[in-house]
Design a protein around this motif. Structure first.
Motif, PDB file in Angstrom:
ATOM      1  N   GLY A  44      -5.024   6.586  -8.342  1.00 44.36           N
ATOM      2  CA  GLY A  44      -4.087   5.715  -7.641  1.00 44.36           C
ATOM      3  C   GLY A  44      -4.271   4.255  -8.012  1.00 44.36           C
ATOM      4  N   ALA A  45      -5.521   3.806  -8.110  1.00 37.32           N
ATOM      5  CA  ALA A  45      -5.795   2.407  -8.427  1.00 37.32           C
ATOM      6  C   ALA A  45      -5.321   2.052  -9.830  1.00 37.32           C
TER       7      ALA A  45
ATOM      8  N   MET B 180      -5.418  -5.046  -4.265  1.00 32.06           N
ATOM      9  CA  MET B 180      -6.414  -3.976  -4.161  1.00 32.06           C
ATOM     10  C   MET B 180      -7.459  -4.238  -3.082  1.00 32.06           C
TER      11      MET B 180
ATOM     12  N   MET C 172     -14.097   1.659  -4.373  1.00 31.47           N
ATOM     13  CA  MET C 172     -13.601   2.983  -4.731  1.00 31.47           C
ATOM     14  C   MET C 172     -14.177   4.059  -3.812  1.00 31.47           C
ATOM     15  N   ARG C 173     -13.537   5.205  -3.855  1.00 30.59           N
ATOM     16  CA  ARG C 173     -14.119   6.389  -3.242  1.00 30.59           C
ATOM     17  C   ARG C 173     -15.371   6.752  -4.045  1.00 30.59           C
TER      18      ARG C 173
ATOM     19  N   ALA D 123      -9.742  -0.425   2.614  1.00 34.22           N
ATOM     20  CA  ALA D 123      -9.194   0.465   1.587  1.00 34.22           C
ATOM     21  C   ALA D 123     -10.285   0.949   0.635  1.00 34.22           C
ATOM     22  N   ARG D 124     -10.266   2.246   0.352  1.00 34.58           N
ATOM     23  CA  ARG D 124     -11.104   2.846  -0.691  1.00 34.58           C
ATOM     24  C   ARG D 124     -10.164   3.571  -1.645  1.00 34.58           C
ATOM     25  N   TRP D 125     -10.168   3.170  -2.889  1.00 37.54           N
ATOM     26  CA  TRP D 125      -9.178   3.645  -3.840  1.00 37.54           C
ATOM     27  C   TRP D 125      -9.660   4.875  -4.601  1.00 37.54           C
ATOM     28  N   SER D 126      -8.716   5.757  -4.909  1.00 43.75           N
ATOM     29  CA  SER D 126      -8.984   6.799  -5.894  1.00 43.75           C
ATOM     30  C   SER D 126      -8.761   6.183  -7.265  1.00 43.75           C
TER      31      SER D 126
ATOM     32  N   GLY E 267       0.808  -1.215   0.000  1.00 41.63           N
ATOM     33  CA  GLY E 267       0.000   0.000   0.000  1.00 41.63           C
ATOM     34  C   GLY E 267       0.841   1.264   0.000  1.00 41.63           C
TER      35      GLY E 267
ATOM     36  N   VAL F 246     -13.425  -3.343  -7.632  1.00 43.47           N
ATOM     37  CA  VAL F 246     -12.517  -2.693  -6.685  1.00 43.47           C
ATOM     38  C   VAL F 246     -13.313  -1.648  -5.907  1.00 43.47           C
TER      39      VAL F 246
ATOM     40  N   GLU G 299       1.714   8.467  -4.113  1.00 41.26           N
ATOM     41  CA  GLU G 299       0.662   8.231  -5.106  1.00 41.26           C
ATOM     42  C   GLU G 299       0.961   8.997  -6.399  1.00 41.26           C
TER      43      GLU G 299
END
Length: 527
Positions: A464-465, A453, A213-214, A458-461, A150, A211, A172
């Motif tokens: 970034g993802a 992932m 996500m935000r 975790a919440r991905w942008s 991460g 995945v 990032e």
């Protein structure tokens, strides 16, 4: 003697050539004297390692600083011709920081500018310095660690294994910059001749994986559902809510493989077959995934990658699927577009999963009878008799007078077999030696997405993802080192060469005009 103190300026007593490295030499001598002193006798080897590493970074930093100082001192003034043809008559020496894996150094160089025009620093171009503060060495380390762990963990790892300090937000950003040439790298490879031996079958496989996500980075429809749904818990996404918090990544895989001819009996009796038959391995495997691109874009790239392996379409092209209607439609569409004869194969593992669910309608889930029921029908399906199997299980459920709820898994399995009958011709696939299982793409989904992932909480942008997926794809496909060399060339081109007339910065132009310079000698290898 203490080690690591900055020595005084001793440049006056040395030659012009050596003056730039005097501080590095003095620190080296301090380290040697310290190792030879009585004060180190009581230290364990681990303490020695830590101290040497700490001072080793400082020694290398001073060496790098010395080189930068030397290049600055050797810089020749002249006329700097930019690609914009503007006259840059103002000359001034500028200093900038560069954070390297050894620590921070200062680059001093001449800047050429003018009224209302951007300044140019030819020495930056000569050294291919990045636009941002962090060196390419730091960027590479960050990219390698981000692909494995991460962003927060990468901050800690960089801090422990280098002399650089990088914040989470910068990690990032550096990951994103590192992955920016991903698409161009593979596009330019399409024009290069293939030198590696390839298998006789070209395989395309695609899948999808969600995945978390935000909210702002979800697709439009998913975002609407996420915003209108009520949150059950404050600190955890519950099972029903996960569906509205995910963005689907399309995963693709292309490889070649040699034929593997088998019989249905060998597939069902796996223990016996594994002892006698050596399974061929995939050749030239490339896997990748994207959250940004639509499925049709990823599948289009998969066809381009597959055709690169065999532009004249002399090999057998095969697509492995799990029955997803969108993927099937797109595979057919692009096969027609390229006038490609494509054999579509439904993954046998998915078929087996449906069979097991149907078996538990007739037998206990831990019984030998359920296992025998699945094996018998799997053998028939592998012999190309999937329609008979579908009809037979429905008749059995009807004779036993099961109610609609109980027999639902049977009807679902039968419908799956009948709807996908064109892709269940396993008797032909096995005789041709085609693969019939999507293990490669399933493994890609796991390595690319789930293992990396799907981190708890975790919440991905999206930015970034996507960067992480690209970097992991390069590693898994074995293209990382080739890509990084390409990336540095692209950095040099877009950050520097495009700014100069004819793509040649001042220093190189002067060298070409006044002297011939040979390649630098190689760094001596310690014995």
């Amino acid at each position: 003697m203490s080690v690591g103190k900055h020595p005084g300026n001793m440049r006056a007593s040395t030659s012009n050539e050596d003056m730039f490295f005097v501080e590095a030499r003095e620190l080296f001598e301090e380290i040697v004297d310290w190792l030879g002193s009585d004060s180190v006798f009581g230290l364990e080897h681990g303490e020695l390692e830590s101290k040497l590493l700490e001072n080793g970074y400082e020694l290398l930093r001073r060496l790098l600083q010395g080189y930068f100082d030397r290049r600055s001192d050797d810089e020749i003034e002249g006329e700097c011709s930019g690609s914009d043809e503007a006259k840059r008559t103002h000359k001034k020496r500028f200093r900038r920081k560069l954070t390297t894996i050894f620590g921070t150094v200062i680059a001093s160089r001449i800047g050429y500018g003018g009224r209302k025009i951007s300044s140019l620093n030819p020495l930056d171009a000569e050294l291919n310095l990045p636009v941002e503060q962090y060196s390419h060495g730091v960027r590479q380390r960050v990219a390698q660690e981000v692909a494995r762990s991460g962003f927060g963990e990468t901050v800690e790892i960089i801090s422990k294994t280098t002399a650089a300090k990088v914040g989470k937000r910068q990690v990032e950003e550096l990951a994103h910059k590192s992955a920016c040439d991903f698409e161009e790298f593979y596009r330019q490879r399409e024009t290069q001749p293939q030198t590696q031996d390839r298998g006789e079958i070209v395989v395309i496989s695609v899948d999808g994986k969600g995945v978390i996500m935000r909210t702002e980075d979800l697709r439009i429809q998913t975002k609407k559902r996420a915003l209108t749904s009520s949150k059950k818990l404050n600190k955890r996404i519950t099972k029903g809510e996960k569906r509205n918090s995910k963005r689907m990544a399309t995963v693709a895989c292309v490889y070649t493989i040699n034929p593997f001819v088998r019989t249905p009996e060998q597939i069902v009796n796996t223990e016996e077959s594994e002892q006698k038959i050596k399974r061929p391995k995939p050749i030239g495997k490339r896997v990748w995934a994207s959250l940004v691109q639509q499925p049709q874009q990823v599948i289009s790239e998969a066809f381009d990658e597959a055709l690169q392996r065999d532009p004249n379409q002399q090999k057998h092209f095969c697509a492995l699927v799990d029955g997803n209607k969108t993927q099937l439609s797109l595979l057919k569409k692009f096969a027609r577009k390229h006038n490609l004869k494509l054999t579509i194969v439904l993954d046998i593992i998915h078929v087996i999963e449906y069979l097991w669910k149907a078996a538990f309608v007739f037998h206990e889930d831990t019984s030998k009878e359920a296992e025998d029921w699945v094996s018998k029908r799997l053998l028939l399906i592998l012999e190309g008799k999937s329609s008979l199997v579908a009809a037979g299980m429905r008749r059995s459920a009807t004779k036993l007078k099961f109610n609609p709820l109980r027999r639902k898994p049977v009807d679902t399995c039968a419908r799956y077999l009948l709807n996908n009958a064109p892709y269940l011709k396993y008797d032909r696939y096995l005789k041709a030696g085609l693969p019939i299982a999507t293990g490669i793409i399933e493994g890609a989904c796991r390595h690319l997405i789930k293992d990396r992932m799907d981190i708890t909480g975790a919440r991905w942008s999206l930015k970034g993802a996507e960067a992480v997926l690209r970097l992991r794809s390069l590693y898994i496909s074995g293209d990382w080192y080739e890509y990084w060399r390409f990336h540095l060339k692209q950095e040099h081109k877009r950050n520097h060469l495009v700014l100069y007339k004819d793509g040649i910065p001042l220093m190189k132009r002067l060298i070409q005009a006044h002297c011939s310079i040979s390649s630098p000698p190689p760094l001596p290898i310690p014995i």
